[in-house]
Each structure stands twice: as C-alpha cells, then as structure tokens.
Design a protein around this motif. Structure first.
Motif, PDB file in Angstrom:
ATOM      1  N   ILE A  28       0.847  -1.199   0.000  1.00 57.20           N
ATOM      2  CA  ILE A  28       0.000   0.000   0.000  1.00 57.20           C
ATOM      3  C   ILE A  28       0.883   1.250   0.000  1.00 57.20           C
ATOM      4  O   ILE A  28       1.809   1.364   0.808  1.00 57.20           O
ATOM      5  CB  ILE A  28      -0.938   0.014   1.218  1.00 57.20           C
ATOM      6  CG1 ILE A  28      -1.840  -1.234   1.203  1.00 57.20           C
ATOM      7  CG2 ILE A  28      -1.778   1.283   1.247  1.00 57.20           C
ATOM      8  CD1 ILE A  28      -2.671  -1.400   2.465  1.00 57.20           C
ATOM      9  N   ASN A  29       0.578   2.200  -0.923  1.00 61.53           N
ATOM     10  CA  ASN A  29       1.364   3.443  -1.020  1.00 61.53           C
ATOM     11  C   ASN A  29       0.793   4.512  -0.095  1.00 61.53           C
ATOM     12  O   ASN A  29      -0.424   4.668   0.039  1.00 61.53           O
ATOM     13  CB  ASN A  29       1.370   3.947  -2.467  1.00 61.53           C
ATOM     14  CG  ASN A  29       2.229   5.199  -2.612  1.00 61.53           C
ATOM     15  OD1 ASN A  29       1.713   6.301  -2.644  1.00 61.53           O
ATOM     16  ND2 ASN A  29       3.545   5.008  -2.701  1.00 61.53           N
ATOM     17  N   HIS A  30       1.695   5.234   0.553  1.00 57.40           N
ATOM     18  CA  HIS A  30       1.305   6.311   1.473  1.00 57.40           C
ATOM     19  C   HIS A  30       2.056   7.590   1.097  1.00 57.40           C
ATOM     20  O   HIS A  30       3.246   7.546   0.772  1.00 57.40           O
ATOM     21  CB  HIS A  30       1.650   5.949   2.918  1.00 57.40           C
ATOM     22  CG  HIS A  30       1.049   4.663   3.386  1.00 57.40           C
ATOM     23  ND1 HIS A  30      -0.153   4.589   4.060  1.00 57.40           N
ATOM     24  CD2 HIS A  30       1.490   3.371   3.252  1.00 57.40           C
ATOM     25  CE1 HIS A  30      -0.426   3.330   4.354  1.00 57.40           C
ATOM     26  NE2 HIS A  30       0.563   2.563   3.864  1.00 57.40           N
ATOM     27  N   ASN A  31       1.362   8.717   1.153  1.00 57.22           N
ATOM     28  CA  ASN A  31       1.987  10.036   0.963  1.00 57.22           C
ATOM     29  C   ASN A  31       1.587  10.873   2.167  1.00 57.22           C
ATOM     30  O   ASN A  31       0.445  11.332   2.268  1.00 57.22           O
ATOM     31  CB  ASN A  31       1.526  10.694  -0.335  1.00 57.22           C
ATOM     32  CG  ASN A  31       2.390  11.898  -0.706  1.00 57.22           C
ATOM     33  OD1 ASN A  31       3.614  11.812  -0.753  1.00 57.22           O
ATOM     34  ND2 ASN A  31       1.755  13.028  -0.963  1.00 57.22           N
ATOM     35  N   VAL A  32       2.523  11.063   3.099  1.00 54.24           N
ATOM     36  CA  VAL A  32       2.159  11.624   4.404  1.00 54.24           C
ATOM     37  C   VAL A  32       2.928  12.906   4.670  1.00 54.24           C
ATOM     38  O   VAL A  32       4.090  13.068   4.301  1.00 54.24           O
ATOM     39  CB  VAL A  32       2.434  10.600   5.527  1.00 54.24           C
ATOM     40  CG1 VAL A  32       1.509   9.406   5.378  1.00 54.24           C
ATOM     41  CG2 VAL A  32       3.893  10.150   5.512  1.00 54.24           C
ATOM     42  N   SER A  33       2.260  13.828   5.322  1.00 48.47           N
ATOM     43  CA  SER A  33       2.873  15.098   5.709  1.00 48.47           C
ATOM     44  C   SER A  33       3.767  14.892   6.933  1.00 48.47           C
ATOM     45  O   SER A  33       3.405  14.165   7.861  1.00 48.47           O
ATOM     46  CB  SER A  33       1.780  16.122   6.025  1.00 48.47           C
ATOM     47  OG  SER A  33       2.346  17.325   6.478  1.00 48.47           O
ATOM     48  N   MET A  34       4.912  15.544   6.926  1.00 52.21           N
ATOM     49  CA  MET A  34       5.852  15.412   8.036  1.00 52.21           C
ATOM     50  C   MET A  34       5.778  16.638   8.941  1.00 52.21           C
ATOM     51  O   MET A  34       5.341  17.725   8.524  1.00 52.21           O
ATOM     52  CB  MET A  34       7.277  15.221   7.504  1.00 52.21           C
ATOM     53  CG  MET A  34       7.413  14.035   6.561  1.00 52.21           C
ATOM     54  SD  MET A  34       9.120  13.663   6.087  1.00 52.21           S
ATOM     55  CE  MET A  34       9.728  12.817   7.564  1.00 52.21           C
ATOM     56  N   ILE A  35       6.194  16.461  10.185  1.00 48.06           N
ATOM     57  CA  ILE A  35       6.131  17.522  11.197  1.00 48.06           C
ATOM     58  C   ILE A  35       7.512  18.151  11.353  1.00 48.06           C
ATOM     59  O   ILE A  35       8.522  17.458  11.418  1.00 48.06           O
ATOM     60  CB  ILE A  35       5.642  16.958  12.536  1.00 48.06           C
ATOM     61  CG1 ILE A  35       4.219  16.398  12.391  1.00 48.06           C
ATOM     62  CG2 ILE A  35       5.679  18.023  13.624  1.00 48.06           C
ATOM     63  CD1 ILE A  35       3.728  15.657  13.618  1.00 48.06           C
TER      64      ILE A  35
END
Length: 311
Positions: free
Chosen positions: A229-236
């Motif tokens: 599963i591909n994920h595109n996540v915002s980083m902090i």
C-alpha cells in the motif's frame, strides 16, 4: 564695446567691438588670456564698422582676461581697458544607467552607472531601500567614467528601491528616477541527513533534514509499506528536521522503499534521493503458553510451547 562679463563652460565667447576713425582703421586686435594662463593676440574680423572674434569655450570655471587694441592708417593706436569674463559651470552631471530588473536571493547586486560632466564629477551616491525597508545612502566607487556599488544579497523575496545622485565640482547636482527591482527565490529546498529510530514496539520515527535559502514550507514522505500500500504523508517540523511516526504493525520484517518531497514558501520544490527502510526483528521472542504447565512430567510427555512470533 560692450564688455562681456560672464560665459558658461564650453560656450564660445563672441567679442565684438565697433571701431571708427576720422581717416581709416587699419587693424584691430584682441588680446586675451585663457583660464589656463595662456595669452593670445589675434586679429579681429571686420564686418561693416564692427570687428569680432570668437574665443573658444573654456573647459573649466575661472576668469578670462582681455582687451582690444586698434590702429589707423597714420599709425595712431588706441586700446580698451582690460576686462574680465567670469566662466560659470551651470551644467548638471549627466547620468547614464541601465536599471537592474531583478536579482536572486543571496546574490550580490551590482549597480553600475556612467557619470560625466563638462568640468568634473565630484561625488556619486547610491540611495537604496532593501526588502526589509532599511534605507542606505552609500558612496559609489569610481573607475574611469563609471561608478559602481554592490548591494549585499537580500535574504528574502521582495522589492528593492533605489536611485543614483551625482554632483560636480561646481555644486551642480543631478539624480536618476527611482527604480525598483524584484528579488527572486529560485533555489530548491535541499535534503540532508536521513535517520530512522524506534519510537515504541509498533512505531518508527523517520526524520530528514531539509533546508532552504528562505523558508521550507512543507515536506512529505512517500512510501510503500510491506503490504504494497502506497502512502503520501505530511511530516512535522522541528527546526531544520522533519519527522513522521511510521506505523510498524506486528513488527513485520522487510524493506520499505521511500522518497521525500519538499517545497519552499516561493513554490520551488525538490524530490529527494530514493531511500529504503529495512525493518528487522530486534526483539527476543516471548513465551505465550506451554503445555503441560506442571513442572514434573514423564519422559514420554509431549511438551508444546507457543511464542508471540513465528520461529
């Protein structure tokens, strides 16, 4: 003769005299001394009853001295008193400049101007207001007829406003129009150190360093987990580091492919090098149950032990 009392630098000075005689005028001469101290005795040209001569324009301020001398056919002569002409400089310095249209953040901005004068340029100044609104009035450096100054590189996008002012040794001054140019951010964010550490049994902390010449706006991590599963996540963000708490369900062993994407506040974007996260089993297995549970058993008894992970 009506005396000439003043003239401007570089302008031709016309000396005219009306000379008459009861018999006949033979010759009329102009004796003059230029600003540089050189004396001349020249024949004046006749037209009707007048005699004239044009003294060449002088190249600086000062005084030109002169008198007129004439004689007739019988050898009689006469002359005027000595007159003084004040040479004035009323011409402003001439400023020729190609305006700066834009500059990149952090780069020195060279302002160059050509300034000339009919006598001599004295000083040239650059007045500018930077992107932070701070105003500076600085002396420009001369080489030949050109003058230049380097404005320090700006640390943000915005407008720099400036004009150039010059004066000559006679006190005449001139200035350009007010110019404006835009500072541009064309630099992409840069990626630095990439680190992975364990937050707890089920979470990994992924951290990457991202810097920019102005300001980083956002950073994303793109990865495909071990289930495909591909994920595109915002980083902090914290300082120059950006982090993401990546789930590690069941501590499954394998390799995760990833990359990072970042943009800055000016819209420049960049994609990082490909990276991989190797998930290995660093925990010892724990016994969940065993049968039989008693301590003393016969030699032929089958003992079953269940662990919390595959063995």
């Amino acid at each position: 003769h009506v005396p000439i009392i003043s003239a401007n630098v570089s302008e031709t000075i016309n000396i005219t005299a009306n000379v008459t005689d009861d018999v006949s005028v033979t010759s009329v001469y102009l004796n003059w001394t230029g600003i540089n101290g050189t004396s001349y005795n020249v024949s004046m040209q006749k037209w009707s009853g007048n005699y004239s001569y044009e003294i060449p324009g002088q190249d600086t301020i000062g005084n030109v001295q002169y008198f007129i001398w004439a004689n007739d056919s019988d050898g009689n002569d006469n002359r005027t008193i000595e007159y003084s002409i004040q040479i004035n400089d009323i011409t402003k310095p001439e400023i020729n400049h190609v305006p700066v249209s834009s500059a990149n953040i952090g780069e020195l901005i060279n302002i160059t101007v050509n300034v000339t004068d009919d006598v001599e340029v004295d000083k040239v100044f650059l007045n500018y207001t930077d992107v932070d609104g701070d105003n500076y009035n600085v002396s420009m450096n001369k080489y030949d007829d050109n003058w230049s100054y380097e404005i320090i590189g700006q640390d943000d996008i915005g407008i720099v406003e400036y004009f150039i002012w010059a004066n000559d040794t006679s006190g005449n001054d001139n200035q350009t129009a007010v110019y404006q140019f835009q500072t541009l951010d064309v630099v992409k964010p840069e990626f630095g150190l990439f680190m992975v550490s364990s937050l707890d049994d089920d979470t990994l902390n992924v951290t990457i360093e991202v810097t920019d010449d102005v300001a980083v706006d956002s950073v994303y991590m793109n990865y495909t987990d071990l289930q495909g599963i591909n994920h595109n996540v915002s980083m902090i963000q914290w300082g120059d580091n950006w982090s993401y708490a990546m789930p590690w369900p069941d501590r499954v062993v394998g390799e995760i492919e990833c990359f990072f994407w970042a943009n800055d506040t000016s819209g420049n974007e960049n994609i990082s090098f490909p990276c991989s996260i190797i998930q290995t089993d660093i925990y010892s297995p724990s016994v969940v149950s065993r049968t039989p549970s008693r301590i003393n058993v016969s030699v032929s008894t089958v003992i079953t032990i269940t662990f919390d992970e595959s063995m």
